[in-house]
Design a protein around this motif. Structure first.
Motif, PDB file in Angstrom:
ATOM      1  N   ALA A   1       6.296   4.678  -4.616  1.00 33.86           N
ATOM      2  CA  ALA A   1       5.186   4.202  -5.416  1.00 33.86           C
ATOM      3  C   ALA A   1       5.145   2.684  -5.515  1.00 33.86           C
TER       4      ALA A   1
ATOM      5  N   ASP B   1       0.855  -1.184   0.000  1.00 35.76           N
ATOM      6  CA  ASP B   1       0.000   0.000   0.000  1.00 35.76           C
ATOM      7  C   ASP B   1       0.894   1.237   0.000  1.00 35.76           C
ATOM      8  N   ALA B   2       0.932   1.928  -1.122  1.00 38.31           N
ATOM      9  CA  ALA B   2       1.813   3.087  -1.257  1.00 38.31           C
ATOM     10  C   ALA B   2       1.408   4.227  -0.329  1.00 38.31           C
ATOM     11  N   THR B   3       0.111   4.400  -0.103  1.00 36.06           N
ATOM     12  CA  THR B   3      -0.354   5.489   0.765  1.00 36.06           C
ATOM     13  C   THR B   3       0.084   5.278   2.202  1.00 36.06           C
ATOM     14  N   THR B   4      -0.075   4.049   2.690  1.00 31.01           N
ATOM     15  CA  THR B   4       0.354   3.740   4.059  1.00 31.01           C
ATOM     16  C   THR B   4       1.865   3.900   4.220  1.00 31.01           C
ATOM     17  N   THR B   5       2.605   3.456   3.210  1.00 35.09           N
ATOM     18  CA  THR B   5       4.064   3.584   3.264  1.00 35.09           C
ATOM     19  C   THR B   5       4.485   5.049   3.264  1.00 35.09           C
ATOM     20  N   ALA B   6       3.796   5.880   2.482  1.00 37.26           N
ATOM     21  CA  ALA B   6       4.112   7.308   2.443  1.00 37.26           C
ATOM     22  C   ALA B   6       3.878   7.949   3.805  1.00 37.26           C
ATOM     23  N   ARG B   7       2.783   7.548   4.475  1.00 38.06           N
ATOM     24  CA  ARG B   7       2.525   8.083   5.818  1.00 38.06           C
ATOM     25  C   ARG B   7       3.578   7.617   6.816  1.00 38.06           C
TER      26      ARG B   7
ATOM     27  N   GLY C   1       7.976   9.281   0.146  1.00 35.20           N
ATOM     28  CA  GLY C   1       7.030   8.240  -0.234  1.00 35.20           C
ATOM     29  C   GLY C   1       7.654   7.280  -1.222  1.00 35.20           C
TER      30      GLY C   1
END
Length: 227
Positions: A183, A70-76, A181
């Motif tokens: 991708a 999950d790219a969004t979770t990793t970015a957070r 982040g």
């Protein structure tokens, strides 16, 4: 104020220690050196903690697949570490101001001829291109001129200074390259490795700088002051 050399209490209006004869400016120089040493230690501990924390992210990422990523979770998750590197840069800047004050005092009371004007002790850190090679040379010359070294000792001093400056440049470059982040899973793993390397270089640079500050300060307070 206690004397930096013998520990005897010295009245503030007295220029020299009544017990050992140490000059007040030597006491002040030692106080600045201790402050720089402690701030550098704080920098090293912050960098070390960041690197250890980033290492803990490696195992969860190793257990993921492309479908689970999950790219969004990793970015957070990675964003706070980018903020930590920014805070570390600000703290390093604050430490650097005090470090330059200490370096200026060390250059002022160092013995022996200097291959550059004393103004370069400060200008050498801000003039483009020059600041890539002059700062380690200044530190090396001050360290060598503060004591008596054999050829092997001079090579050891040069090795420590070269390792310190290489760590500084690597830490700056790696911290600037650290992304907020990723991708893909491969990019996330690379970001973690990059962050760990940046934190390790920061910790090593601070630790080696502590060595230079400690040794130069020790040598200069143990010998007669330059005229």
């Amino acid at each position: 104020m206690p004397c930096a050399l013998c520990g005897d209490i010295i009245p503030t209006e007295v220029a020299r220690c009544p017990a050992c004869g140490a000059w007040a400016r030597r006491r002040d120089f030692r106080a600045i050196g201790v402050a720089v040493f402690m701030l550098l230690g704080f920098n090293a501990f912050i960098a070390l903690g960041s690197g250890i924390s980033l290492l803990r992210l490696e195992r969860p990422l190793d257990g993921l697949t492309r479908d689970d990523y999950d790219a969004t979770t990793t970015a957070r998750t990675l964003a706070p570490y980018a903020d930590v590197f920014t805070i570390s840069a600000v703290l390093a800047g604050i430490t650097g101001v005090l470090y330059l004050a200490w370096l200026w005092r060390a250059a002022r009371q160092a013995s022996g001829p200097r291959p550059y004007h004393r103004g370069w002790v400060l200008l050498g850190w801000v003039v483009p291109v020059v600041n890539l090679w002059l700062p380690p040379r200044i530190v090396h010359d001050l360290w060598v001129s503060s004591g008596r070294f054999s050829p092997a000792g001079r090579h050891a001093v040069g090795g420590v200074v070269a390792a310190w400056w290489g760590s500084v440049l690597a830490a700056i470059g790696l911290a600037q390259a650290f992304p907020s982040g990723a991708a893909s899973l491969a990019e996330a793993r690379f970001s973690v490795h990059l962050g760990v390397a940046a934190a390790a270089c920061q910790a090593l640079a601070a630790a080696l700088c502590m060595v230079t500050v400690f040794q130069i300060t020790r040598l200069q307070i143990e010998r007669p002051l330059a005229a």
